[in-house]
Design a protein around this motif. Structure first.
Motif, PDB file in Angstrom:
ATOM      1  N   VAL A   1       0.679   0.100  12.756  1.00 34.26           N
ATOM      2  CA  VAL A   1       0.956  -1.115  13.528  1.00 34.26           C
ATOM      3  C   VAL A   1       0.674  -0.793  14.994  1.00 34.26           C
ATOM      4  O   VAL A   1       0.524   0.362  15.376  1.00 34.26           O
ATOM      5  CB  VAL A   1       2.403  -1.613  13.350  1.00 34.26           C
ATOM      6  N   ALA A   2       0.580  -1.827  15.819  1.00 34.96           N
ATOM      7  CA  ALA A   2       0.320  -1.643  17.251  1.00 34.96           C
ATOM      8  C   ALA A   2       1.495  -2.171  18.051  1.00 34.96           C
ATOM      9  O   ALA A   2       2.017  -3.253  17.768  1.00 34.96           O
ATOM     10  CB  ALA A   2      -0.958  -2.375  17.654  1.00 34.96           C
ATOM     11  N   HIS A   3       1.915  -1.401  19.027  1.00 34.91           N
ATOM     12  CA  HIS A   3       3.001  -1.809  19.929  1.00 34.91           C
ATOM     13  C   HIS A   3       2.386  -2.171  21.282  1.00 34.91           C
ATOM     14  O   HIS A   3       1.900  -1.308  22.006  1.00 34.91           O
ATOM     15  CB  HIS A   3       4.002  -0.672  20.076  1.00 34.91           C
ATOM     16  N   ALA A   4       2.361  -3.462  21.604  1.00 34.20           N
ATOM     17  CA  ALA A   4       1.837  -3.918  22.896  1.00 34.20           C
ATOM     18  C   ALA A   4       2.887  -3.655  23.963  1.00 34.20           C
ATOM     19  O   ALA A   4       4.042  -4.059  23.824  1.00 34.20           O
ATOM     20  CB  ALA A   4       1.508  -5.408  22.838  1.00 34.20           C
ATOM     21  N   CYS A   5       2.477  -2.968  25.036  1.00 37.66           N
ATOM     22  CA  CYS A   5       3.502  -2.480  25.951  1.00 37.66           C
ATOM     23  C   CYS A   5       3.183  -2.679  27.434  1.00 37.66           C
ATOM     24  O   CYS A   5       4.094  -2.654  28.251  1.00 37.66           O
ATOM     25  CB  CYS A   5       3.761  -0.997  25.690  1.00 37.66           C
TER      26      CYS A   5
ATOM     27  N   ILE B   1      -9.999  -4.459  18.312  1.00 36.05           N
ATOM     28  CA  ILE B   1      -9.952  -2.990  18.179  1.00 36.05           C
ATOM     29  C   ILE B   1      -8.872  -2.607  17.157  1.00 36.05           C
ATOM     30  O   ILE B   1      -9.078  -1.728  16.314  1.00 36.05           O
ATOM     31  CB  ILE B   1      -9.658  -2.334  19.538  1.00 36.05           C
ATOM     32  N   MET B   2      -7.713  -3.264  17.247  1.00 32.21           N
ATOM     33  CA  MET B   2      -6.616  -2.978  16.330  1.00 32.21           C
ATOM     34  C   MET B   2      -7.008  -3.262  14.883  1.00 32.21           C
ATOM     35  O   MET B   2      -6.747  -2.463  13.970  1.00 32.21           O
ATOM     36  CB  MET B   2      -5.390  -3.805  16.707  1.00 32.21           C
ATOM     37  N   LYS B   3      -7.661  -4.396  14.659  1.00 32.93           N
ATOM     38  CA  LYS B   3      -8.085  -4.749  13.299  1.00 32.93           C
ATOM     39  C   LYS B   3      -9.088  -3.739  12.756  1.00 32.93           C
ATOM     40  O   LYS B   3      -9.027  -3.356  11.583  1.00 32.93           O
ATOM     41  CB  LYS B   3      -8.703  -6.153  13.294  1.00 32.93           C
ATOM     42  N   GLU B   4     -10.016  -3.303  13.618  1.00 35.02           N
ATOM     43  CA  GLU B   4     -11.018  -2.313  13.198  1.00 35.02           C
ATOM     44  C   GLU B   4     -10.359  -1.000  12.785  1.00 35.02           C
ATOM     45  O   GLU B   4     -10.915  -0.251  11.976  1.00 35.02           O
ATOM     46  CB  GLU B   4     -12.002  -2.060  14.338  1.00 35.02           C
TER      47      GLU B   4
END
Length: 308
Positions: free
Chosen positions: A81-85, A109-112
């Motif tokens: 998962v990605a944490h936007a910070c 980029i996250m999906k890739e």
């Protein structure tokens, strides 16, 4: 759109960190070291690096969208998962669609890299800005304040940047037994696993300590007050005894407060409620890339926060 004609958007690489440091200073008028930024965004320990985006105008950095990849795991499966910070834009480049453009660029980029969703602990500003991007709302964390009536020496040491003073009194090394305890609860739920790699990553840009009392384990950082990222207690009674001993230590060390921020559905929240009443903390917001993902199957903790 106007930003396509004026701005160059790109995925962050290691060469961009001097620009990010410069941008941080211009926007916030606060100094941050190059080493701090590089270590914070060096997430090679999870196998994915730099899922951030940056915008340049005539080779001048003007906006940044920062996120860090994290591994969440349950009994059966491990996912990214990605944490936007971080998100900041120079004042004279705001209201030109840059934030949404950088965010959308970063999402690709996250999906890739097989991120299942991106999430954030919302401030008022991020809550407002993400609505335009289609974000959803999960639940709020709960925060628990346990006060200690003592001289505020911790606040003085923090201002003087002398937090390493506490290294003498609290362990920095986390034992294998302590790690196992920190991972013991809610194994059926997705959550970040405590490992030596995760702890080393966090310690590369912030100083943390491990405290073991009455069969309980507390993983914390001390910046003016003691912020507890995660803890394990075999029972509410054991936690109550451990907190009494923690407060005794804090009294002599000038630490005026212990702050816990935990998932409302966690065992930690239920145990803390036997000591003090919670207050509302951050709202967890998210944008899912995989429709099968349900955030009710996740446990979030204070230690997930990028700055913890």
């Amino acid at each position: 759109m106007l930003y396509k004609e004026i701005y160059r958007l790109k995925r962050v690489d290691n060469n961009d960190f001097p620009a990010i440091k410069e941008l941080f200073w211009k926007v916030f008028k606060k100094k941050v070291t190059l080493n701090y930024l590089q270590n914070k965004y060096n997430t090679s320990y999870v196998g994915v690096n730099y899922i951030c985006s940056i915008a340049y105008c005539d080779e001048i950095p003007v906006a940044f969208y920062g996120a860090v990849p994290q591994k969440f795991k349950n009994t059966d499966r491990e996912i990214y998962v990605a944490h936007a910070c971080d998100s900041y834009t120079l004042p004279n480049h705001q209201r030109k669609g840059l934030h949404n453009a950088l965010a959308t660029f970063a999402y690709e980029i996250m999906k890739e890299n097989d991120m299942k969703y991106v999430y954030a602990f919302h401030s008022e500003n991020t809550h407002r800005s993400t609505k335009k991007l289609g974000w959803k709302e999960h639940e709020r964390l709960q925060r628990f304040h346990i006060k200690v009536n003592t001289l505020p020496i911790g606040k003085v040491l923090n201002k003087l940047r002398r937090n390493h003073f506490y290294d003498v009194f609290f362990k920095q090394k986390v034992s294998l037994e302590a790690i196992e305890k920190l991972n013991a609860e809610h194994k059926e739920k997705y959550q970040i696993q405590f490992t030596n790699d995760f702890i080393d990553y966090k310690n590369s840009f912030k100083s943390h300590h491990c405290v073991e009392l009455e069969g309980c384990v507390f993983w914390l950082k001390i910046q003016a007050i003691a912020h507890v990222g995660k803890f394990y207690a075999p029972s509410a009674e054991a936690l109550q005894k451990a907190i009494k001993k923690l407060k005794r230590k804090a009294f002599f060390l000038g630490i005026t407060e212990f702050l816990f921020q935990v998932d409302a559905d966690s065992t930690m929240a239920k145990q803390l409620q036997t000591i003090t009443q919670p207050k509302e903390s951050w709202l967890v917001g998210y944008l899912d890339f995989d429709p099968e993902i349900d955030l009710k199957d996740f446990i979030f903790t204070y230690s997930d926060l990028d700055t913890f």
